[in-house]
Write an enzyme that holds these catalytic residues in place. Structure first.
Site, PDB file in Angstrom:
ATOM      1  CB  CYS A   1      26.672  44.721 -10.268  1.00 23.20           C
ATOM      2  SG  CYS A   1      26.969  42.933 -10.438  1.00 23.20           S
TER       3      CYS A   1
ATOM      4  CB  CYS B   1      26.687  43.262 -15.673  1.00 19.49           C
ATOM      5  SG  CYS B   1      26.822  42.170 -14.557  1.00 19.49           S
TER       6      CYS B   1
ATOM      7  CB  CYS C   1      29.684  44.416 -13.502  1.00 17.85           C
ATOM      8  SG  CYS C   1      28.483  44.842 -13.445  1.00 17.85           S
TER       9      CYS C   1
ATOM     10  CE  LYS D   1       4.619   5.028   6.987  1.00 11.38           C
ATOM     11  NZ  LYS D   1       4.483   6.783   7.383  1.00 11.38           N
TER      12      LYS D   1
ATOM     13  CE1 TYR E   1      -3.935   3.032   8.926  1.00 10.45           C
ATOM     14  CE2 TYR E   1      -3.583   4.861   7.346  1.00 10.45           C
ATOM     15  CZ  TYR E   1      -3.751   4.162   8.038  1.00 10.45           C
ATOM     16  OH  TYR E   1      -3.318   5.237   9.170  1.00 10.45           O
TER      17      TYR E   1
ATOM     18  CE  LYS F   1       8.311   6.781   6.062  1.00 14.22           C
ATOM     19  NZ  LYS F   1       9.838   7.398   8.029  1.00 14.22           N
TER      20      LYS F   1
ATOM     21  CB  CYS G   1      23.228  44.284 -11.726  1.00 16.89           C
ATOM     22  SG  CYS G   1      24.476  44.510 -12.508  1.00 16.89           S
TER      23      CYS G   1
ATOM     24  CD  GLU H   1      -2.517  -1.330   2.867  1.00 20.95           C
ATOM     25  OE1 GLU H   1      -2.360  -0.018   3.537  1.00 20.95           O
ATOM     26  OE2 GLU H   1      -2.990  -2.464   3.266  1.00 20.95           O
TER      27      GLU H   1
ATOM     28  CG  ASP I   1       4.093  12.749   5.049  1.00 19.32           C
ATOM     29  OD1 ASP I   1       3.322  12.331   6.337  1.00 19.32           O
ATOM     30  OD2 ASP I   1       4.239  13.766   4.383  1.00 19.32           O
TER      31      ASP I   1
HETATM   32  S1  IVH Z   1      -1.153   0.376   9.045  1.00 17.10           S
HETATM   33  C1  IVH Z   1       0.243  -1.765  12.116  1.00 17.10           C
HETATM   34  N1  IVH Z   1      -0.981   1.668   6.214  1.00 17.10           N
HETATM   35  O1  IVH Z   1       2.263   4.861   9.148  1.00 17.10           O
HETATM   36  C2  IVH Z   1      -0.697  -1.218  11.471  1.00 17.10           C
HETATM   37  N2  IVH Z   1      -0.302   3.118   7.904  1.00 17.10           N
HETATM   38  O2  IVH Z   1       4.097   4.504  10.623  1.00 17.10           O
HETATM   39  C3  IVH Z   1      -0.419   0.456  11.763  1.00 17.10           C
HETATM   40  N3  IVH Z   1       0.248   5.015   7.517  1.00 17.10           N
HETATM   41  O3  IVH Z   1       0.432   5.765  12.516  1.00 17.10           O
HETATM   42  C4  IVH Z   1      -0.149   1.352  10.664  1.00 17.10           C
HETATM   43  N4  IVH Z   1      -0.340   4.297   4.995  1.00 17.10           N
HETATM   44  O4  IVH Z   1      -0.322   7.346  10.098  1.00 17.10           O
HETATM   45  C5  IVH Z   1      -0.945   1.879   7.200  1.00 17.10           C
HETATM   46  N5  IVH Z   1      -1.233   2.022   4.408  1.00 17.10           N
HETATM   47  C6  IVH Z   1      -1.046   2.401   5.282  1.00 17.10           C
HETATM   48  C7  IVH Z   1      -1.118   3.676   5.963  1.00 17.10           C
HETATM   49  C8  IVH Z   1       0.014   4.330   7.354  1.00 17.10           C
HETATM   50  C9  IVH Z   1       0.153   6.104   6.039  1.00 17.10           C
HETATM   51  C10 IVH Z   1       0.552   5.992   8.910  1.00 17.10           C
HETATM   52  C11 IVH Z   1       0.084   5.884   9.980  1.00 17.10           C
HETATM   53  C12 IVH Z   1       0.949   5.132  11.122  1.00 17.10           C
HETATM   54  C13 IVH Z   1       2.268   5.616  10.478  1.00 17.10           C
HETATM   55  C14 IVH Z   1       3.015   4.321  10.822  1.00 17.10           C
END
Ligand code: IVH
Length: 677
Positions: free
Chosen positions: A414, A438, A417, A122, A231, A320, A432, A120, A124
């Protein structure tokens, strides 16, 4: 609608019907990303519902779609204890970390079979738990420390992508977890609005989401562009989970919860790594920020067997991406001089690895920007580099400011120059005053003159121009045409062959067009589109040179400031001399038939919409080229759109174009259209 003859009973019936329809369209739009009706039709349904509820206030319920605007503020955020702790994730930063994770999983499960993972993005943003009882949203809480979070139900209720009621037959109790985040476009628009009102802006979408979700007044939250992806499943009653996490998500989707369309089931470490690369490639074009990917062992039986350590599961890991933001130190600030003399402050940074490259410089734009962010030499700053954009200093970490941090001052002279530096009243940019005296301005104007969209002198690169100017072989563009193979061959990194090639390229460049030539002159604020407009309006260089400021202003899209710059340019004797010298060297162009004014170019009357990234040019360049041919560029697709130009990773505009039957051009077709004679 506001029909007086309507009985309460029939109004109640209509209200029910409208809510059902709106819920259905919300589901199509937010969850399936596949709307059936236009925004206008949707708005009509909402308006009708609002009017009925105003007329019959007794019909208003807290889960009505009209109630998303936000209820009364709360006095503080209540504490919520999570019934099932909200865990965090371990991180993998390298392929090896991930391979080791997969090995540990197989060892614990005592298997040498490939493990199936749900992979999945991740997101932010921030993790939120959503509690549905009998299908109705009753509680939303932040993760907090994992055990205790804060009640943010009042704000979450305003998020349109969060259903207030689930569809179908949901279980008695369903607690789901997901990430609330801010899409990048919404975040930027919100910051621009805040800036215009002199309010506080947010550093990045994550902070904006966190700050906005934790405020007390839901009417404020309702204005914020939140989105969500679900998720995970927390506490449940009345549902026996399917065997796999990915199937559970599928079921959540059917209940109306928005699941990322980028989730995939993959096998083994190899499958994970392939997914990682795929997402890394998609990352720059996603409308929201992701900071990595998450792999979860897909089988719940295996998940249970693996269990937890401390506060993270053994069955999942976050892989990451290289960070978009890092901290580093400002070692100095230097001023670069551009083609028009503009002084741009550039921060010299302690080199830092960010966004996949080592960054040691970042533009600070201008003095106002330095003052606004209060950047001083010696400061520790947050540097950001997302996608291919130029690195920027986001903010200063004031807590780490050393006592001897030095304030940045605009130089009086400047740095190249030694001419005076001037900053006009109300202008952010200092310049300038040396003009072509220049060396920096000379180099930049030569680079511009030779650039692809100007005279297109192949082989005349930056390093070569630096040498030519530094050795005083070239002072103006006209001098380029006096260069000989012998002179050039003697320069660093040049041989007979490349020298001869360059002389040929110079020869070829002499045959040009009036718009190109005007653009190549590098008059302040005269870009390609303006150059084309001037050429079309005046037809010849002589006519333009002799025109008054008022006459120049008659050119479509040329305002008083630009007209003044143009007049000023031709008033300078040395500019006229350079032009005469270029002509004497044989630089030539045909006059332009005057009646084909810009507004009557080959693409006049045509409206273009651009979506996705083009290989051969930036969006700005594409817009300029369309404008140069008389076409218009618009931001949104409508029936009036003539063409939608589609690059890689197009957005929703493509879908809209298909729906409306607007002609779609891929990059090749677009280029062919531009280059037609
Ligand atoms: S699963 C035990 N799935 O990442 C599983 N977390 O570093 C817990 N996050 O607190 C979370 N996308 O805020 C999961 N597809 C995803 C995610 C996700 C972002 C964040 C979430 C969590 C943090 C953990």
């Amino acid at each position: 609608m506001g029909d007086a003859s309507m009985t309460v009973a029939s109004a109640a019936e209509r209200v029910r019907e409208l809510r059902k329809q709106i819920d259905h369209h919300n589901y199509r739009y937010y969850v399936l990303d596949d709307p059936e009706i236009s925004d206008a039709e949707y708005d009509r349904l909402m308006r009708e519902l609002k009017e009925l509820e105003e007329q019959y206030p007794e019909l208003v319920t807290p889960d009505s779609p009209t109630q998303r605007v936000g209820a009364a503020p709360v006095s503080e955020l209540e504490e919520v204890v999570h019934s099932v702790p909200m865990l965090s994730l371990d991180n993998a930063f390298t392929d090896e970390d991930l391979i080791a994770f997969d090995r540990r999983v197989r060892e614990r499960l005592e298997t040498d079979q490939e493990i199936e993972y749900a992979a999945e993005p991740k997101l932010d943003g921030l993790a939120v738990s959503f509690r549905y009882e009998h299908g109705k949203l009753v509680l939303a809480a932040t993760r907090g420390d994992g055990v205790r979070g804060e009640n943010v139900t009042h704000n979450v209720r305003t998020i349109k992508a969060v259903p207030l009621e689930l569809r179908g037959s949901p279980p008695e109790l369903l607690e789901v977890r997901g990430e609330v985040f801010m899409p990048i476009a919404g975040f930027k628009a919100m910051n621009e609005r805040a800036l215009a009102r002199g309010e506080k802006t947010f550093v990045n979408p994550r902070n904006a989401a966190a700050g906005s979700l934790r405020q007390l007044d839901p009417r404020q939250a309702a204005q914020r562009p939140f989105d969500v992806f679900f998720y995970a499943v927390g506490e449940v009653r009345g549902w026996s989970l399917p065997p796999r996490h990915s199937d559970a998500l599928e079921q959540l989707r059917e209940w109306g919860l928005k699941i990322s369309p980028l989730i995939r089931v993959v096998r083994g470490a190899a499958g994970c790594l392939e997914y990682y690369r795929d997402m890394a490639a998609k990352r720059p074009s996603l409308p929201y920020e992701i900071d990595g990917v998450v792999y979860k062992v897909n089988s719940y039986v295996q998940q249970r067997e693996l269990g937890f350590v401390a506060r993270a599961p053994r069955w999942a890991i976050a892989h990451k991406f290289p960070a978009h933001e890092e901290n580093t130190i400002v070692r100095g600030v230097e001023f670069q001089v551009g083609r028009t003399g503009a002084l741009t402050p550039v921060a010299r940074l302690e080199p830092v690895f960010v966004g996949g490259v080592t960054v040691s410089n970042a533009t600070l734009h201008n003095m106002d920007e330095i003052r606004r962010k209060d950047i001083r030499i010696g400061d520790t700053v947050v540097v950001r580099r997302a996608g291919d954009v130029i690195p920027e200093v986001v903010k200063v970490i004031l807590e780490r400011r050393p006592p001897d941090a030095q304030i940045v001052e605009l130089p009086a002279k400047c740095p190249v120059c030694g001419s005076d530096v001037e900053r006009e009243e109300g202008e952010a940019i200092a310049r300038c005053t040396g003009g072509l005296f220049c060396a920096a301005q000379r180099k930049e104007s030569l680079r511009h003159f030779a650039s692809r969209r100007a005279l297109d002198i192949e082989g005349l690169g930056t390093k070569l121009i630096d040498q030519l100017v530094d050795l005083e072989l070239v002072r103006s563009p006209a001098d380029l045409y006096a260069l000989t193979v012998e002179q050039l061959a003697g320069l660093e990194r040049m041989g007979e062959k490349s020298a001869a090639k360059l002389v040929e390229a110079l020869e070829r460049s002499k045959d040009t067009t009036l718009p190109r030539f005007l653009y190549a002159l590098g008059i302040r604020d005269v870009g390609e589109a303006t150059a084309a407009a001037l050429a079309a309006h005046f037809g010849s260089l002589e006519a333009l040179q002799d025109a008054t400021e008022e006459q120049i202003r008659e050119t479509p899209d040329v305002g008083p400031v630009v007209a003044a710059h143009i007049r000023h340019f031709f008033d300078q004797a040395h500019n006229r001399e350079v032009i005469a010298a270029l002509r004497a060297h044989g630089v030539r162009w045909p006059d332009v038939p005057r009646k084909s004014a810009l507004t009557e170019g080959r693409l006049s009357g045509k409206t273009f919409v651009l979506t996705g990234t083009l290989d051969s040019m930036s969006r700005e360049e594409a817009s300029e080229r369309i404008a140069a041919l008389g076409g218009k560029v618009s931001g949104s697709v409508s029936k009036k759109t003539s063409y939608v130009v589609v690059g890689a990773e197009p957005g929703s505009k493509l879908k809209k174009a298909q729906e409306l039957g607007v002609e779609i051009l891929d990059e090749k077709a677009f280029l062919a259209l531009l280059e037609q004679r």
